[in-house]
Scaffold this motif. Sequence first.
Motif, PDB file in Angstrom:
ATOM      1  N   LEU A 193      13.719  16.867 -18.801  1.00 46.36           N
ATOM      2  CA  LEU A 193      12.624  17.680 -18.669  1.00 46.36           C
ATOM      3  C   LEU A 193      11.450  16.598 -18.761  1.00 46.36           C
ATOM      4  CD1 LEU A 193      11.460  20.203 -17.407  1.00 46.36           C
ATOM      5  CD2 LEU A 193      11.239  21.316 -19.553  1.00 46.36           C
ATOM      6  N   PRO A 194      11.241  16.441 -20.047  1.00 51.31           N
ATOM      7  CA  PRO A 194      10.177  15.520 -20.284  1.00 51.31           C
ATOM      8  C   PRO A 194       9.982  14.248 -19.455  1.00 51.31           C
ATOM      9  CG  PRO A 194      11.330  15.901 -22.263  1.00 51.31           C
ATOM     10  CD  PRO A 194      12.153  16.359 -21.503  1.00 51.31           C
ATOM     11  N   ILE A 200       8.920  16.727  -6.049  1.00 49.03           N
ATOM     12  CA  ILE A 200      10.051  16.874  -6.975  1.00 49.03           C
ATOM     13  C   ILE A 200      11.280  16.517  -6.381  1.00 49.03           C
ATOM     14  CG2 ILE A 200      11.113  18.372  -9.040  1.00 49.03           C
ATOM     15  CD1 ILE A 200       8.477  19.747  -9.238  1.00 49.03           C
ATOM     16  N   ARG A 237      12.025   5.094 -29.500  1.00 48.08           N
ATOM     17  CA  ARG A 237      11.550   4.423 -30.590  1.00 48.08           C
ATOM     18  C   ARG A 237      12.615   4.606 -31.772  1.00 48.08           C
ATOM     19  NH1 ARG A 237       5.820   6.957 -30.799  1.00 48.08           N
ATOM     20  NH2 ARG A 237       5.967   5.949 -33.289  1.00 48.08           N
ATOM     21  N   LYS A 262      10.807  14.287 -16.187  1.00 53.83           N
ATOM     22  CA  LYS A 262      10.315  14.899 -14.944  1.00 53.83           C
ATOM     23  C   LYS A 262       8.927  15.313 -14.863  1.00 53.83           C
ATOM     24  CE  LYS A 262      14.614  14.516 -13.541  1.00 53.83           C
ATOM     25  NZ  LYS A 262      14.980  12.961 -12.946  1.00 53.83           N
ATOM     26  N   LEU A 263       8.350  15.430 -16.021  1.00 54.11           N
ATOM     27  CA  LEU A 263       6.956  16.144 -15.981  1.00 54.11           C
ATOM     28  C   LEU A 263       5.874  14.845 -16.020  1.00 54.11           C
ATOM     29  CD1 LEU A 263       7.170  18.518 -18.845  1.00 54.11           C
ATOM     30  CD2 LEU A 263       6.875  19.186 -16.628  1.00 54.11           C
ATOM     31  N   VAL A 295       2.838  15.785  -5.018  1.00 56.02           N
ATOM     32  CA  VAL A 295       4.020  15.229  -5.422  1.00 56.02           C
ATOM     33  C   VAL A 295       5.235  15.685  -5.108  1.00 56.02           C
ATOM     34  CG1 VAL A 295       4.969  14.154  -7.401  1.00 56.02           C
ATOM     35  CG2 VAL A 295       2.353  14.094  -7.134  1.00 56.02           C
ATOM     36  N   ASP A 313      -1.313  11.671 -18.777  1.00 54.46           N
ATOM     37  CA  ASP A 313      -1.026  11.472 -20.022  1.00 54.46           C
ATOM     38  C   ASP A 313       0.578  11.491 -20.754  1.00 54.46           C
ATOM     39  OD1 ASP A 313      -4.006  13.365 -21.323  1.00 54.46           O
ATOM     40  OD2 ASP A 313      -3.437  11.023 -20.663  1.00 54.46           O
ATOM     41  N   LEU A 314       1.415  12.536 -20.094  1.00 58.75           N
ATOM     42  CA  LEU A 314       2.566  12.508 -20.444  1.00 58.75           C
ATOM     43  C   LEU A 314       3.379  11.496 -20.207  1.00 58.75           C
ATOM     44  CD1 LEU A 314       3.138  16.158 -19.173  1.00 58.75           C
ATOM     45  CD2 LEU A 314       2.938  15.381 -21.480  1.00 58.75           C
ATOM     46  N   GLY A 334       2.837   9.816 -23.132  1.00 60.20           N
ATOM     47  CA  GLY A 334       3.065  10.761 -24.375  1.00 60.20           C
ATOM     48  C   GLY A 334       4.565  10.943 -24.755  1.00 60.20           C
ATOM     49  N   ILE A 335       5.372  11.234 -23.557  1.00 61.14           N
ATOM     50  CA  ILE A 335       6.791  11.688 -23.828  1.00 61.14           C
ATOM     51  C   ILE A 335       7.698  10.541 -23.627  1.00 61.14           C
ATOM     52  CG2 ILE A 335       8.490  13.244 -23.052  1.00 61.14           C
ATOM     53  CD1 ILE A 335       6.252  15.181 -22.204  1.00 61.14           C
ATOM     54  N   LYS A 336       7.952  10.213 -24.898  1.00 60.45           N
ATOM     55  CA  LYS A 336       9.401   8.982 -25.001  1.00 60.45           C
ATOM     56  C   LYS A 336       9.978   9.427 -26.110  1.00 60.45           C
ATOM     57  CE  LYS A 336       5.959   5.936 -25.043  1.00 60.45           C
ATOM     58  NZ  LYS A 336       4.985   4.741 -25.078  1.00 60.45           N
ATOM     59  N   LEU A 337      10.754  10.129 -25.830  1.00 55.92           N
ATOM     60  CA  LEU A 337      11.848  10.806 -27.133  1.00 55.92           C
ATOM     61  C   LEU A 337      12.695   9.852 -27.607  1.00 55.92           C
ATOM     62  CD1 LEU A 337      12.712  14.691 -26.527  1.00 55.92           C
ATOM     63  CD2 LEU A 337      11.766  13.491 -28.352  1.00 55.92           C
ATOM     64  N   VAL A 370       3.096  15.864 -13.904  1.00 60.21           N
ATOM     65  CA  VAL A 370       2.069  16.858 -14.053  1.00 60.21           C
ATOM     66  C   VAL A 370       0.867  16.203 -14.487  1.00 60.21           C
ATOM     67  CG1 VAL A 370       1.492  18.916 -15.667  1.00 60.21           C
ATOM     68  CG2 VAL A 370       3.783  18.569 -14.647  1.00 60.21           C
ATOM     69  N   ASN A 371       0.898  15.479 -15.475  1.00 62.30           N
ATOM     70  CA  ASN A 371      -0.382  14.719 -16.224  1.00 62.30           C
ATOM     71  C   ASN A 371       0.031  13.379 -16.845  1.00 62.30           C
ATOM     72  OD1 ASN A 371      -2.364  14.026 -17.970  1.00 62.30           O
ATOM     73  ND2 ASN A 371      -2.790  16.199 -18.419  1.00 62.30           N
TER      74      ASN A 371
END
Lengths: 249, 105
Positions: free
Chosen positions: A16-17, A5, A36, A19-20, A3, A26-27, A30-33, A23-24
Amino acid sequence: MPVMIPSGFRLDKRSLPCKLVCVNKDLIDGIKLSKRYDTGGCELVFGLMCLAFGFINSNLLDSSADSKVAEIVNASVLIGTGALCYWIVRAIPRYVVWPRMGYFLPQPTTFWRTSNIVLVLVIMAAAIGAACLVASAELKRPADQFNIASSGFGHEVSIACAIAVLVVCAASYAYWFLLVGKRECLWKWIVVVLLVAGLLAIGLGVHGNVFKVLAPAALLTGTAWLISGAATLVLYVRDNKRTDEVHHE
Amino acid sequence: MNEQVRCINSLNRIIHEPGRLKIVAHLAGLKECDFIYLLNEIGMSKGNLSTHLTRLEAAGYIQIDKTYRGKTPLTVLRLTEAGHAAFKEYFQTLKTALNQGAGAG
Protein backbone atom coordinates in the motif's frame (compact mmCIF):
# COMPACT_ATOMS: atom_id res chain seq x y z
CA MET A 1 -5.02 13.41 -17.16
CA PRO A 2 -6.12 11.44 -14.08
CA VAL A 3 -3.66 8.99 -12.62
CA MET A 4 -4.51 5.39 -13.39
CA ILE A 5 -4.24 2.85 -10.60
CA PRO A 6 -3.08 -0.46 -12.08
CA SER A 7 -5.76 -3.07 -12.35
CA GLY A 8 -5.51 -6.08 -10.10
CA PHE A 9 -4.35 -3.82 -7.28
CA ARG A 10 -4.93 -5.33 -3.88
CA LEU A 11 -4.95 -3.68 -0.50
CA ASP A 12 -1.86 -5.11 1.13
CA LYS A 13 -0.15 -3.65 4.15
CA ARG A 14 3.24 -4.00 2.52
CA SER A 15 2.37 -2.81 -0.96
CA LEU A 16 0.00 0.00 0.00
CA PRO A 17 2.61 2.67 0.81
CA CYS A 18 4.26 2.11 -2.57
CA LYS A 19 0.95 2.48 -4.37
CA LEU A 20 0.16 5.77 -2.68
CA VAL A 21 2.65 7.66 -4.81
CA CYS A 22 -0.29 8.83 -6.88
CA VAL A 23 -1.78 10.67 -3.92
CA ASN A 24 0.86 13.18 -2.94
CA LYS A 25 4.39 13.56 -4.12
CA ASP A 26 5.52 14.01 -0.53
CA LEU A 27 4.75 10.33 -0.11
CA ILE A 28 7.12 9.41 -2.90
CA ASP A 29 9.94 10.59 -0.67
CA GLY A 30 8.29 9.98 2.65
CA ILE A 31 7.30 6.34 2.60
CA LYS A 32 10.31 4.06 2.41
CA LEU A 33 9.73 1.31 4.89
CA SER A 34 12.29 -1.33 4.10
CA LYS A 35 15.35 0.29 2.55
CA ARG A 36 17.01 1.86 5.54
CA TYR A 37 17.02 -1.19 7.73
CA ASP A 38 19.28 -3.44 5.72
CA THR A 39 21.70 -4.40 8.44
CA GLY A 40 22.97 -7.60 6.86
CA GLY A 41 21.70 -9.78 9.70
CA CYS A 42 20.05 -12.37 7.45
CA GLU A 43 23.16 -12.59 5.30
CA LEU A 44 25.37 -13.13 8.32
CA VAL A 45 23.13 -15.92 9.59
CA PHE A 46 22.90 -17.68 6.25
CA GLY A 47 26.65 -17.35 5.73
CA LEU A 48 27.36 -18.92 9.11
CA MET A 49 24.99 -21.79 8.37
CA CYS A 50 26.65 -22.45 5.01
CA LEU A 51 30.09 -22.38 6.60
CA ALA A 52 29.00 -24.84 9.27
CA PHE A 53 27.53 -27.12 6.63
CA GLY A 54 30.69 -26.87 4.54
CA PHE A 55 32.93 -27.56 7.53
CA ILE A 56 31.02 -30.67 8.49
CA ASN A 57 30.94 -31.98 4.91
CA SER A 58 34.61 -31.27 4.34
CA ASN A 59 35.47 -34.17 6.67
CA LEU A 60 38.57 -32.32 7.88
CA LEU A 61 38.68 -34.50 10.93
CA ASP A 62 38.51 -37.77 9.03
CA SER A 63 42.14 -38.42 9.71
CA SER A 64 41.53 -38.32 13.41
CA ALA A 65 42.08 -41.68 15.03
CA ASP A 66 39.00 -41.30 17.11
CA SER A 67 35.83 -40.81 15.11
CA LYS A 68 34.05 -39.83 18.31
CA VAL A 69 36.14 -36.67 18.38
CA ALA A 70 34.97 -35.79 14.89
CA GLU A 71 31.35 -36.36 15.89
CA ILE A 72 31.71 -34.20 18.99
CA VAL A 73 33.40 -31.41 17.06
CA ASN A 74 30.76 -31.49 14.31
CA ALA A 75 27.97 -31.43 16.86
CA SER A 76 29.65 -28.54 18.66
CA VAL A 77 29.97 -26.63 15.41
CA LEU A 78 26.28 -27.14 14.68
CA ILE A 79 25.13 -26.13 18.14
CA GLY A 80 27.54 -23.21 18.32
CA THR A 81 26.45 -21.92 14.92
CA GLY A 82 22.81 -22.20 15.88
CA ALA A 83 23.38 -20.30 19.10
CA LEU A 84 25.39 -17.61 17.34
CA CYS A 85 22.70 -17.16 14.68
CA TYR A 86 20.03 -16.89 17.37
CA TRP A 87 22.02 -14.21 19.16
CA ILE A 88 22.72 -12.24 15.96
CA VAL A 89 19.03 -12.11 15.03
CA ARG A 90 18.19 -10.62 18.43
CA ALA A 91 21.29 -8.51 19.04
CA ILE A 92 21.30 -6.50 15.82
CA PRO A 93 17.84 -4.90 16.32
CA ARG A 94 18.51 -4.39 20.05
CA TYR A 95 22.02 -2.92 19.94
CA VAL A 96 22.37 -1.55 16.40
CA VAL A 97 18.99 -0.56 14.95
CA TRP A 98 17.07 0.72 17.98
CA PRO A 99 19.73 3.19 19.18
CA ARG A 100 19.88 4.66 15.67
CA MET A 101 16.43 4.50 14.24
CA GLY A 102 14.17 3.96 17.19
CA TYR A 103 12.10 0.92 17.93
CA PHE A 104 9.72 -0.72 15.49
CA LEU A 105 8.01 -4.06 15.20
CA PRO A 106 7.00 -5.12 11.68
CA GLN A 107 3.62 -6.65 10.99
CA PRO A 108 3.94 -10.42 10.74
CA THR A 109 3.55 -11.27 7.08
CA THR A 110 2.33 -14.49 5.67
CA PHE A 111 5.05 -16.74 4.35
CA TRP A 112 2.86 -17.97 1.53
CA ARG A 113 3.37 -15.14 -0.95
CA THR A 114 3.56 -15.98 -4.63
CA SER A 115 7.36 -15.69 -4.81
CA ASN A 116 7.81 -17.93 -1.79
CA ILE A 117 5.34 -20.49 -3.13
CA VAL A 118 7.24 -20.59 -6.43
CA LEU A 119 10.53 -20.97 -4.54
CA VAL A 120 9.19 -23.83 -2.44
CA LEU A 121 7.80 -25.59 -5.53
CA VAL A 122 11.12 -25.22 -7.34
CA ILE A 123 13.01 -26.64 -4.36
CA MET A 124 10.54 -29.52 -4.05
CA ALA A 125 10.78 -30.25 -7.76
CA ALA A 126 14.57 -30.19 -7.57
CA ALA A 127 14.55 -32.51 -4.55
CA ILE A 128 12.15 -34.93 -6.20
CA GLY A 129 14.16 -34.82 -9.42
CA ALA A 130 17.39 -35.47 -7.55
CA ALA A 131 15.78 -38.34 -5.65
CA CYS A 132 14.58 -39.86 -8.91
CA LEU A 133 18.06 -39.57 -10.39
CA VAL A 134 19.58 -41.25 -7.35
CA ALA A 135 16.97 -44.01 -7.42
CA SER A 136 17.52 -44.50 -11.13
CA ALA A 137 21.29 -44.75 -10.65
CA GLU A 138 20.83 -47.18 -7.79
CA LEU A 139 18.49 -49.42 -9.76
CA LYS A 140 21.02 -49.67 -12.59
CA ARG A 141 23.83 -50.58 -10.21
CA PRO A 142 24.70 -54.26 -9.62
CA ALA A 143 23.16 -55.60 -6.44
CA ASP A 144 26.45 -55.78 -4.54
CA GLN A 145 27.18 -52.07 -4.78
CA PHE A 146 25.07 -50.23 -2.23
CA ASN A 147 27.29 -47.41 -1.07
CA ILE A 148 26.53 -44.25 -3.04
CA ALA A 149 29.33 -42.22 -1.57
CA SER A 150 32.10 -44.69 -2.32
CA SER A 151 30.91 -46.09 -5.63
CA GLY A 152 29.64 -42.78 -6.88
CA PHE A 153 26.94 -41.90 -9.38
CA GLY A 154 27.04 -42.38 -13.05
CA HIS A 155 29.46 -39.77 -14.33
CA GLU A 156 26.85 -37.69 -16.14
CA VAL A 157 24.48 -37.73 -13.20
CA SER A 158 27.25 -36.69 -10.88
CA ILE A 159 28.19 -33.75 -13.08
CA ALA A 160 24.57 -32.72 -13.41
CA CYS A 161 24.08 -32.76 -9.65
CA ALA A 162 27.31 -30.88 -9.08
CA ILE A 163 26.24 -28.21 -11.55
CA ALA A 164 22.86 -27.99 -9.85
CA VAL A 165 24.52 -27.45 -6.47
CA LEU A 166 26.75 -24.69 -7.85
CA VAL A 167 23.85 -23.00 -9.64
CA VAL A 168 21.70 -23.06 -6.51
CA CYS A 169 24.53 -21.55 -4.45
CA ALA A 170 24.95 -18.66 -6.88
CA ALA A 171 21.22 -18.26 -7.59
CA SER A 172 20.32 -18.04 -3.92
CA TYR A 173 22.50 -14.96 -3.41
CA ALA A 174 21.34 -13.42 -6.68
CA TYR A 175 17.71 -14.03 -5.69
CA TRP A 176 18.29 -12.46 -2.28
CA PHE A 177 20.01 -9.50 -3.86
CA LEU A 178 17.55 -8.85 -6.69
CA LEU A 179 14.19 -9.73 -5.19
CA VAL A 180 14.52 -8.84 -1.52
CA GLY A 181 15.03 -5.15 -2.18
CA LYS A 182 18.79 -4.84 -2.05
CA ARG A 183 19.04 -3.37 -5.53
CA GLU A 184 20.34 -0.08 -4.19
CA CYS A 185 23.50 -1.77 -2.88
CA LEU A 186 25.28 -1.87 -6.20
CA TRP A 187 28.51 -3.21 -4.73
CA LYS A 188 26.70 -6.50 -4.13
CA TRP A 189 26.86 -7.12 -7.85
CA ILE A 190 30.59 -7.62 -7.32
CA VAL A 191 29.80 -10.29 -4.73
CA VAL A 192 27.53 -12.03 -7.23
CA VAL A 193 30.25 -12.00 -9.90
CA LEU A 194 32.96 -13.25 -7.52
CA LEU A 195 30.66 -15.95 -6.19
CA VAL A 196 29.83 -17.18 -9.69
CA ALA A 197 33.51 -17.13 -10.66
CA GLY A 198 34.52 -19.03 -7.54
CA LEU A 199 31.82 -21.64 -7.99
CA LEU A 200 32.83 -22.09 -11.63
CA ALA A 201 36.42 -22.62 -10.52
CA ILE A 202 35.27 -25.23 -8.02
CA GLY A 203 33.17 -26.96 -10.64
CA LEU A 204 36.06 -27.11 -13.09
CA GLY A 205 38.74 -27.90 -10.56
CA VAL A 206 37.08 -30.53 -8.41
CA HIS A 207 36.85 -33.89 -10.07
CA GLY A 208 34.66 -36.60 -8.77
CA ASN A 209 31.11 -37.00 -7.64
CA VAL A 210 28.79 -34.34 -6.37
CA PHE A 211 29.72 -34.98 -2.76
CA LYS A 212 33.20 -33.61 -3.38
CA VAL A 213 31.73 -30.37 -4.70
CA LEU A 214 29.38 -29.77 -1.77
CA ALA A 215 31.93 -28.84 0.86
CA PRO A 216 34.00 -26.28 -1.09
CA ALA A 217 30.83 -24.81 -2.63
CA ALA A 218 29.25 -24.41 0.80
CA LEU A 219 32.42 -22.91 2.25
CA LEU A 220 32.74 -20.41 -0.61
CA THR A 221 29.04 -19.52 -0.53
CA GLY A 222 29.09 -19.13 3.24
CA THR A 223 32.14 -16.90 3.08
CA ALA A 224 30.54 -14.71 0.42
CA TRP A 225 27.33 -14.29 2.39
CA LEU A 226 29.26 -13.64 5.60
CA ILE A 227 31.44 -10.96 4.04
CA SER A 228 28.44 -9.39 2.32
CA GLY A 229 26.49 -9.33 5.58
CA ALA A 230 29.40 -7.93 7.57
CA ALA A 231 30.00 -5.18 5.01
CA THR A 232 26.30 -4.29 5.03
CA LEU A 233 26.33 -4.06 8.82
CA VAL A 234 29.43 -1.86 8.85
CA LEU A 235 27.92 0.46 6.24
CA TYR A 236 24.69 0.65 8.20
CA VAL A 237 26.53 1.60 11.39
CA ARG A 238 28.60 4.16 9.49
CA ASP A 239 25.65 5.75 7.69
CA ASN A 240 23.22 5.95 10.60
CA LYS A 241 24.09 7.90 13.72
CA ARG A 242 22.80 6.95 17.13
CA THR A 243 19.91 9.19 18.14
CA ASP A 244 21.74 10.34 21.27
CA GLU A 245 24.68 11.49 19.12
CA VAL A 246 22.31 13.42 16.86
CA HIS A 247 20.60 15.13 19.79
CA HIS A 248 23.87 16.23 21.29
CA GLU A 249 25.01 18.00 18.09
CA MET B 1 -21.66 17.68 -8.83
CA ASN B 2 -20.25 14.60 -10.59
CA GLU B 3 -19.45 11.28 -8.96
CA GLN B 4 -15.72 11.86 -8.79
CA VAL B 5 -16.10 15.13 -6.94
CA ARG B 6 -18.61 13.47 -4.61
CA CYS B 7 -16.04 10.77 -3.79
CA ILE B 8 -13.31 13.28 -3.16
CA ASN B 9 -15.62 15.26 -0.89
CA SER B 10 -16.26 12.15 1.16
CA LEU B 11 -12.57 11.50 1.84
CA ASN B 12 -11.66 11.29 5.52
CA ARG B 13 -10.17 14.73 6.23
CA ILE B 14 -8.31 13.52 9.28
CA ILE B 15 -6.35 10.99 7.28
CA HIS B 16 -6.26 12.99 4.04
CA GLU B 17 -3.82 15.60 5.38
CA PRO B 18 -0.41 14.66 3.86
CA GLY B 19 1.46 14.57 7.16
CA ARG B 20 -1.15 12.42 8.89
CA LEU B 21 -1.46 10.24 5.79
CA LYS B 22 2.25 9.51 6.00
CA ILE B 23 1.91 8.64 9.68
CA VAL B 24 -1.06 6.36 9.19
CA ALA B 25 0.48 4.71 6.12
CA HIS B 26 3.62 3.93 8.13
CA LEU B 27 1.76 2.62 11.14
CA ALA B 28 -0.45 0.48 8.91
CA GLY B 29 2.64 -1.48 7.91
CA LEU B 30 3.85 -2.07 11.46
CA LYS B 31 2.60 -3.65 14.64
CA GLU B 32 4.03 -0.78 16.64
CA CYS B 33 6.92 1.65 16.69
CA ASP B 34 8.32 4.40 18.83
CA PHE B 35 8.30 8.16 18.38
CA ILE B 36 11.96 8.35 17.36
CA TYR B 37 11.46 5.78 14.59
CA LEU B 38 8.49 7.69 13.18
CA LEU B 39 10.38 10.97 13.46
CA ASN B 40 13.25 9.56 11.39
CA GLU B 41 10.95 8.01 8.83
CA ILE B 42 8.51 10.88 8.32
CA GLY B 43 11.04 13.69 8.42
CA MET B 44 8.87 16.14 10.34
CA SER B 45 9.85 18.27 13.28
CA LYS B 46 9.07 16.92 16.74
CA GLY B 47 6.41 19.55 17.37
CA ASN B 48 4.69 18.97 14.05
CA LEU B 49 4.66 15.20 14.54
CA SER B 50 3.34 15.55 18.08
CA THR B 51 0.50 17.74 16.86
CA HIS B 52 -0.54 15.25 14.20
CA LEU B 53 -0.31 12.35 16.64
CA THR B 54 -2.52 14.19 19.09
CA ARG B 55 -5.10 14.77 16.37
CA LEU B 56 -5.04 11.10 15.35
CA GLU B 57 -5.27 9.94 18.96
CA ALA B 58 -8.25 12.20 19.55
CA ALA B 59 -9.95 10.59 16.53
CA GLY B 60 -9.27 7.15 18.00
CA TYR B 61 -7.05 6.07 15.09
CA ILE B 62 -3.83 5.56 17.02
CA GLN B 63 -2.89 4.42 20.49
CA ILE B 64 0.02 6.04 22.32
CA ASP B 65 1.71 4.22 25.22
CA LYS B 66 4.36 5.97 27.28
CA THR B 67 6.72 3.49 28.89
CA TYR B 68 10.40 2.97 29.63
CA ARG B 69 13.16 0.89 28.05
CA GLY B 70 15.55 0.57 30.92
CA LYS B 71 15.86 4.15 32.08
CA THR B 72 15.07 5.68 28.66
CA PRO B 73 11.53 6.94 28.04
CA LEU B 74 9.88 5.11 25.18
CA THR B 75 6.71 6.32 23.46
CA VAL B 76 5.14 3.45 21.56
CA LEU B 77 2.62 4.11 18.81
CA ARG B 78 0.27 1.72 17.08
CA LEU B 79 -2.72 1.98 14.77
CA THR B 80 -6.02 0.95 16.36
CA GLU B 81 -8.63 -1.24 14.70
CA ALA B 82 -10.60 1.90 13.97
CA GLY B 83 -7.50 3.42 12.42
CA HIS B 84 -6.94 0.41 10.18
CA ALA B 85 -10.57 0.45 9.09
CA ALA B 86 -10.52 4.20 8.44
CA PHE B 87 -7.32 3.90 6.40
CA LYS B 88 -8.72 1.07 4.34
CA GLU B 89 -11.94 2.99 3.71
CA TYR B 90 -9.96 6.11 2.79
CA PHE B 91 -7.95 4.25 0.24
CA GLN B 92 -10.97 2.55 -1.29
CA THR B 93 -12.71 5.93 -1.61
CA LEU B 94 -9.63 7.44 -3.22
CA LYS B 95 -9.29 4.53 -5.60
CA THR B 96 -12.95 4.89 -6.60
CA ALA B 97 -12.52 8.61 -7.17
CA LEU B 98 -9.46 8.14 -9.36
CA ASN B 99 -11.03 5.30 -11.32
CA GLN B 100 -14.09 7.45 -11.88
CA GLY B 101 -11.86 10.12 -13.33
CA ALA B 102 -9.95 7.60 -15.46
CA GLY B 103 -13.19 6.21 -16.81
CA ALA B 104 -14.41 9.63 -17.79
CA GLY B 105 -11.05 10.79 -19.19
